[in-house]
Design a protein around this motif. Structure first.
Motif, PDB file in Angstrom:
ATOM      1  N   TYR A 164       0.830  -1.191   0.000  1.00 45.01           N
ATOM      2  CA  TYR A 164       0.000   0.000   0.000  1.00 45.01           C
ATOM      3  C   TYR A 164       0.873   1.254   0.000  1.00 45.01           C
ATOM      4  CZ  TYR A 164      -3.725  -3.222   1.426  1.00 45.01           C
ATOM      5  OH  TYR A 164      -4.617  -4.260   1.480  1.00 45.01           O
ATOM      6  N   ALA A 165       0.319   2.356  -0.496  1.00 45.86           N
ATOM      7  CA  ALA A 165       1.007   3.651  -0.460  1.00 45.86           C
ATOM      8  C   ALA A 165       0.037   4.712   0.018  1.00 45.86           C
ATOM      9  CB  ALA A 165       1.559   4.012  -1.828  1.00 45.86           C
TER      10      ALA A 165
ATOM     11  N   VAL B 291      -0.117  13.763   3.595  1.00 43.74           N
ATOM     12  CA  VAL B 291      -0.534  13.526   4.974  1.00 43.74           C
ATOM     13  C   VAL B 291      -2.028  13.252   5.095  1.00 43.74           C
ATOM     14  CG1 VAL B 291       1.356  14.844   5.968  1.00 43.74           C
ATOM     15  CG2 VAL B 291      -0.736  16.026   5.328  1.00 43.74           C
ATOM     16  N   ASN B 292      -2.816  13.665   4.099  1.00 41.74           N
ATOM     17  CA  ASN B 292      -4.266  13.479   4.178  1.00 41.74           C
ATOM     18  C   ASN B 292      -4.779  12.390   3.230  1.00 41.74           C
ATOM     19  OD1 ASN B 292      -4.595  15.639   6.052  1.00 41.74           O
ATOM     20  ND2 ASN B 292      -4.426  17.099   4.347  1.00 41.74           N
ATOM     21  N   GLY B 293      -3.896  11.759   2.480  1.00 40.37           N
ATOM     22  CA  GLY B 293      -4.337  10.781   1.502  1.00 40.37           C
ATOM     23  C   GLY B 293      -4.669   9.439   2.132  1.00 40.37           C
ATOM     24  N   PRO B 294      -5.660   8.729   1.570  1.00 45.62           N
ATOM     25  CA  PRO B 294      -5.994   7.393   2.065  1.00 45.62           C
ATOM     26  C   PRO B 294      -5.000   6.371   1.525  1.00 45.62           C
ATOM     27  CG  PRO B 294      -7.375   7.928   0.198  1.00 45.62           C
ATOM     28  CD  PRO B 294      -6.541   9.151   0.451  1.00 45.62           C
ATOM     29  N   PRO B 295      -4.864   5.209   2.184  1.00 49.42           N
ATOM     30  CA  PRO B 295      -3.982   4.157   1.666  1.00 49.42           C
ATOM     31  C   PRO B 295      -4.482   3.653   0.311  1.00 49.42           C
ATOM     32  CG  PRO B 295      -4.551   3.765   3.973  1.00 49.42           C
ATOM     33  CD  PRO B 295      -5.447   4.864   3.491  1.00 49.42           C
ATOM     34  N   GLN B 296      -3.572   3.513  -0.635  1.00 50.80           N
ATOM     35  CA  GLN B 296      -3.902   3.009  -1.968  1.00 50.80           C
ATOM     36  C   GLN B 296      -3.192   1.674  -2.165  1.00 50.80           C
ATOM     37  OE1 GLN B 296      -5.971   4.831  -4.036  1.00 50.80           O
ATOM     38  NE2 GLN B 296      -6.148   6.281  -2.321  1.00 50.80           N
ATOM     39  N   ARG B 297      -3.948   0.643  -2.531  1.00 52.55           N
ATOM     40  CA  ARG B 297      -3.353  -0.680  -2.729  1.00 52.55           C
ATOM     41  C   ARG B 297      -2.657  -0.716  -4.096  1.00 52.55           C
ATOM     42  NH1 ARG B 297      -5.994  -6.217  -0.647  1.00 52.55           N
ATOM     43  NH2 ARG B 297      -4.260  -7.619  -1.115  1.00 52.55           N
TER      44      ARG B 297
ATOM     45  N   PRO C  75       1.194  16.031  -8.079  1.00 52.64           N
ATOM     46  CA  PRO C  75       2.131  17.153  -7.967  1.00 52.64           C
ATOM     47  C   PRO C  75       2.069  17.884  -6.634  1.00 52.64           C
ATOM     48  CG  PRO C  75       0.360  17.643  -9.530  1.00 52.64           C
ATOM     49  CD  PRO C  75       0.240  16.200  -9.202  1.00 52.64           C
ATOM     50  N   SER C  76       0.939  17.783  -5.927  1.00 51.50           N
ATOM     51  CA  SER C  76       0.825  18.501  -4.656  1.00 51.50           C
ATOM     52  C   SER C  76       1.422  17.723  -3.481  1.00 51.50           C
ATOM     53  CB  SER C  76      -0.646  18.792  -4.362  1.00 51.50           C
ATOM     54  OG  SER C  76      -1.381  17.570  -4.270  1.00 51.50           O
ATOM     55  N   VAL C  77       1.823  16.482  -3.717  1.00 56.13           N
ATOM     56  CA  VAL C  77       2.274  15.608  -2.632  1.00 56.13           C
ATOM     57  C   VAL C  77       3.711  15.925  -2.232  1.00 56.13           C
ATOM     58  CG1 VAL C  77       2.934  13.222  -2.127  1.00 56.13           C
ATOM     59  CG2 VAL C  77       0.692  13.723  -3.069  1.00 56.13           C
ATOM     60  N   ARG C  78       3.951  15.983  -0.926  1.00 48.67           N
ATOM     61  CA  ARG C  78       5.288  16.208  -0.402  1.00 48.67           C
ATOM     62  C   ARG C  78       5.794  15.016   0.408  1.00 48.67           C
ATOM     63  NH1 ARG C  78       4.697  19.493  -3.584  1.00 48.67           N
ATOM     64  NH2 ARG C  78       5.056  21.748  -3.495  1.00 48.67           N
ATOM     65  N   GLN C  79       4.889  14.080   0.700  1.00 42.76           N
ATOM     66  CA  GLN C  79       5.266  12.892   1.474  1.00 42.76           C
ATOM     67  C   GLN C  79       4.691  11.648   0.810  1.00 42.76           C
ATOM     68  OE1 GLN C  79       3.260  15.252   3.057  1.00 42.76           O
ATOM     69  NE2 GLN C  79       4.870  16.521   3.966  1.00 42.76           N
ATOM     70  N   VAL C  80       5.457  10.561   0.850  1.00 38.89           N
ATOM     71  CA  VAL C  80       4.990   9.261   0.367  1.00 38.89           C
ATOM     72  C   VAL C  80       5.340   8.214   1.425  1.00 38.89           C
ATOM     73  CG1 VAL C  80       5.178   7.479  -1.406  1.00 38.89           C
ATOM     74  CG2 VAL C  80       5.294   9.885  -2.052  1.00 38.89           C
ATOM     75  N   VAL C  81       4.374   7.390   1.789  1.00 34.79           N
ATOM     76  CA  VAL C  81       4.601   6.283   2.716  1.00 34.79           C
ATOM     77  C   VAL C  81       4.232   4.985   2.001  1.00 34.79           C
ATOM     78  CG1 VAL C  81       3.964   5.220   4.907  1.00 34.79           C
ATOM     79  CG2 VAL C  81       4.123   7.717   4.733  1.00 34.79           C
ATOM     80  N   LEU C  82       5.135   4.014   2.045  1.00 37.70           N
ATOM     81  CA  LEU C  82       4.910   2.710   1.415  1.00 37.70           C
ATOM     82  C   LEU C  82       4.992   1.652   2.505  1.00 37.70           C
ATOM     83  CD1 LEU C  82       4.610   1.385  -1.471  1.00 37.70           C
ATOM     84  CD2 LEU C  82       7.062   0.924  -1.315  1.00 37.70           C
ATOM     85  N   PHE C  83       4.013   0.734   2.548  1.00 42.28           N
ATOM     86  CA  PHE C  83       4.042  -0.287   3.594  1.00 42.28           C
ATOM     87  C   PHE C  83       3.384  -1.563   3.093  1.00 42.28           C
ATOM     88  CE2 PHE C  83       0.129   2.079   4.130  1.00 42.28           C
ATOM     89  CZ  PHE C  83      -0.823   1.113   4.443  1.00 42.28           C
ATOM     90  N   SER C  84       3.678  -2.663   3.805  1.00 36.75           N
ATOM     91  CA  SER C  84       3.088  -3.951   3.464  1.00 36.75           C
ATOM     92  C   SER C  84       2.083  -4.347   4.536  1.00 36.75           C
ATOM     93  CB  SER C  84       4.167  -5.031   3.342  1.00 36.75           C
ATOM     94  OG  SER C  84       4.711  -5.331   4.615  1.00 36.75           O
ATOM     95  N   SER C  85       1.159  -5.235   4.150  1.00 32.34           N
ATOM     96  CA  SER C  85       0.186  -5.774   5.086  1.00 32.34           C
ATOM     97  C   SER C  85      -0.063  -7.224   4.719  1.00 32.34           C
ATOM     98  CB  SER C  85      -1.119  -4.979   5.020  1.00 32.34           C
ATOM     99  OG  SER C  85      -2.094  -5.534   5.887  1.00 32.34           O
ATOM    100  N   GLY C  86      -0.192  -8.075   5.731  1.00 37.50           N
ATOM    101  CA  GLY C  86      -0.457  -9.480   5.487  1.00 37.50           C
ATOM    102  C   GLY C  86       0.799 -10.326   5.488  1.00 37.50           C
TER     103      GLY C  86
END
Length: 563
Positions: free
Chosen positions: A7-8, A12-18, A34-45
């Protein structure tokens, strides 16, 4: 627990995207809004047989601007725009799964898939130019004083890659006497808008940004090469500088960290070297636990009693570290120490192991703006048994503040400190710390001493001798070698073809390795000899090396008598 997925979160206000699922494709590309300044990537399961997930942020020209990796033991990555100087418009996130069910992988598909399929609906519109509004934290106006030294309104840079690509926003500094427009890429670097790094030969086929240096001291200039977005698995480390190479037994050394072309931190940060046949094995996913974040200018020291590697400090762009990570080489598990006591974040320091404790000297530490980053002259000791930092009472003539110096423990009684850098001065002085008296003294030497330098390599050759090789003198990388004798306090310059290539920020170690030759007769044993190993570094012309050079220590010591 649910099915495996990657997921990504964009902003800061975006929902998790699979992005990836258990039964879907093993590769995906996403246009970062273009407006994004942060990206978080994570795994689940559950990971199952899956090995890792490689992640890259690429700019509009398909250059990787930052790289990371998810593993079963490191399940989250995050990036922020201000950390990455080259984060520009048109950023793309690429995610590739390795291991598990790869039947559906189609490596011939286009490099950039449809953005709409993976981009949140509210950001499906074409990318618009990003307004940075002057918020790049590392952009500073540069001025020169009357002596040609650069001064910055926001503080000088001490932890700048010696061969970095150098974007326009990267502050650089000229050393005293440096000519205008010269391609000097250490912290004394000039033309920051050019980059000469390239990949050559097998390196291009493997996607390695780095090269094997020529067998002469002459520097080669080459055009910039783009790193392929999709690469075959590496069979050896990519070109880099600022890494550590740490021997753990007679057959094994561990490579950790480093930075390569375009100031990018290596996506293959950990390797295992088998000295029986000088082969490399990617080792990042071999160990459990939280792996250290990508960095350069750190130290890694092996304790043979506990069979653990201690990694301390270093830097990553504008991040500075004072953390201690421990790799247990028996259980192959990482742990991060929650230490008591205070030690500042440090990079390009020295770290020596003595009686189970870490002796950390000097290095660069950050200061709040507008003060420039400064060099330390302090000695800190870390006690692993108590997990505590403390400062000992030290007497005598202490070294001046410096970074990029070397330190060699001799005869389990003394630490010899040589060279280093404190802008704009390079040093070639020698200090000795008596570990019984905890007293520093300046060493008066004879013979031809090495010229002033920093980011050089050093290694103990015998009970009485150690080597100084290469380094950076404020303008150029160096390719000379010197041996110091602690019995006579004398220097001897030695000339060997294997050590003639100019390089700085490389790693040098000595270890006992097996000779291919075996003794004949009953009960034959392997012929073991002490060998000097030199890996990586840069030439201050934009080239980062991935070669491994070996020299028999007996040849080095024998060269003394020939000089």
């Amino acid at each position: 627990m649910g099915d495996f997925g990657i997921y990504a979160v964009f902003g800061v206000n975006g929902p998790p995207q699979r992005l990836l699922s258990a039964e879907g494709s093993s590769r995906v590309f996403v246009a970062v809004p273009p407006s994004v300044r942060q990206v978080v990537l994570f795994s689940s399961g559950p990971w199952g047989e899956r090995i890792c997930v490689n992640a890259e942020l690429n700019d509009a020209d398909r250059f990787p601007i930052t790289i990371g990796k998810l593993t079963p033991y490191n399940k989250c990555l995050s990036w922020e725009q201000w950390e990455e100087e080259t984060w520009t418009d048109g950023v793309t996130l690429s995610v590739t799964l390795e291991g598990g069910n790869l039947v559906k992988a189609d490596w011939s598909e286009p490099e950039l898939m449809s953005v709409k399929e993976y981009t949140p609906k509210d950001h499906a519109a074409p990318l618009a130019p990003r307004e940075l509004n002057g918020k790049r934290k590392r952009e500073r106006a540069l001025e020169k004083d009357g002596d040609g030294n650069k001064m910055t309104s926001g503080g000088e840079e001490e932890n700048v890659c010696p061969n970095g690509a150098g974007e326009k926003t990267t502050p650089v500094r000229k050393a005293r006497g440096q000519t205008k427009g010269g391609q000097k890429l250490f912290s004394a670097g000039a033309d920051a808008t050019k980059m000469k790094g390239t990949a050559n030969g097998a390196g291009e086929a493997q996607g390695i940004v780095g090269k094997t240096p020529p067998q002469s001291a002459a520097r080669t200039k080459s055009r910039q090469a783009k790193t392929p977005t999709h690469t075959a698995p590496l069979v050896s480390p990519s070109g880099r500088w600022g890494q550590t190479l740490c021997p753990i037994d007679a057959q094994t050394a561990i490579l950790i960290g480093g930075q390569g072309s375009r100031m990018q931190f290596c996506k293959d940060p950990m390797w295992k070297l088998c000295t029986e046949d000088m082969s490399w094995f990617a080792a990042e996913t071999l160990a459990e636990g939280p792996t250290p974040e990508a960095r350069i200018g750190h130290t890694a020291v092996y304790d043979p009693d506990s069979r653990r590697i201690f990694v301390f400090g270093g830097s990553k762009n504008r991040k500075w570290f004072n953390d201690v990570h421990i790799l247990d080489t028996q259980s192959w598990k990482w742990t991060m120490v929650e230490a008591q006591g205070k030690v500042p974040p440090l990079a390009y320091h020295s770290c020596s192991m003595f009686r189970g404790e870490l002796f950390v000297l000097g290095g660069v530490f950050p200061r709040p703006n507008p003060d420039p980053d400064g060099c330390s002259d302090s000695l800190y000791i870390f006690d692993p048994h108590l997990s505590i930092w403390y400062q000992p009472i030290v007497t005598g003539d202490t070294p001046s503040p410096r970074s990029g110096h070397s330190a060699c423990v001799m005869q389990e009684r003394r630490i010899y400190v040589f060279g280093g850098w404190d802008t704009p001065v390079c040093y070639n002085d020698m200090y000795m710390l008596d570990l019984g008296l905890m007293e520093f003294s300046a060493v008066k030497t004879t013979g031809k001493a090495p010229s002033p330098r920093s980011w050089h390599g050093s290694a103990v050759l015998s009970d009485t001798k150690f080597l100084i090789h290469g380094g950076y003198n404020g303008n150029n990388a160096l390719g000379d070698a010197f041996i110091f004798d602690i019995d006579t306090n004398s220097w001897t310059e030695v000339t060997l073809p294997q050590l003639s290539v100019p390089r700085a920020g490389h790693a040098i170690i000595t270890m006992d390795t097996a000779n291919p030759h075996r003794f004949s007769g009953e009960g034959a044993a392997v012929d073991v000899r002490s060998t000097l190993l030199v890996f990586g570094g840069g030439d201050n012309e934009g080239n980062f090396y991935s070669d491994l050079t070996t020299v028999a220590v007996e040849d080095l010591l024998g060269a003394i008598s020939r000089e």
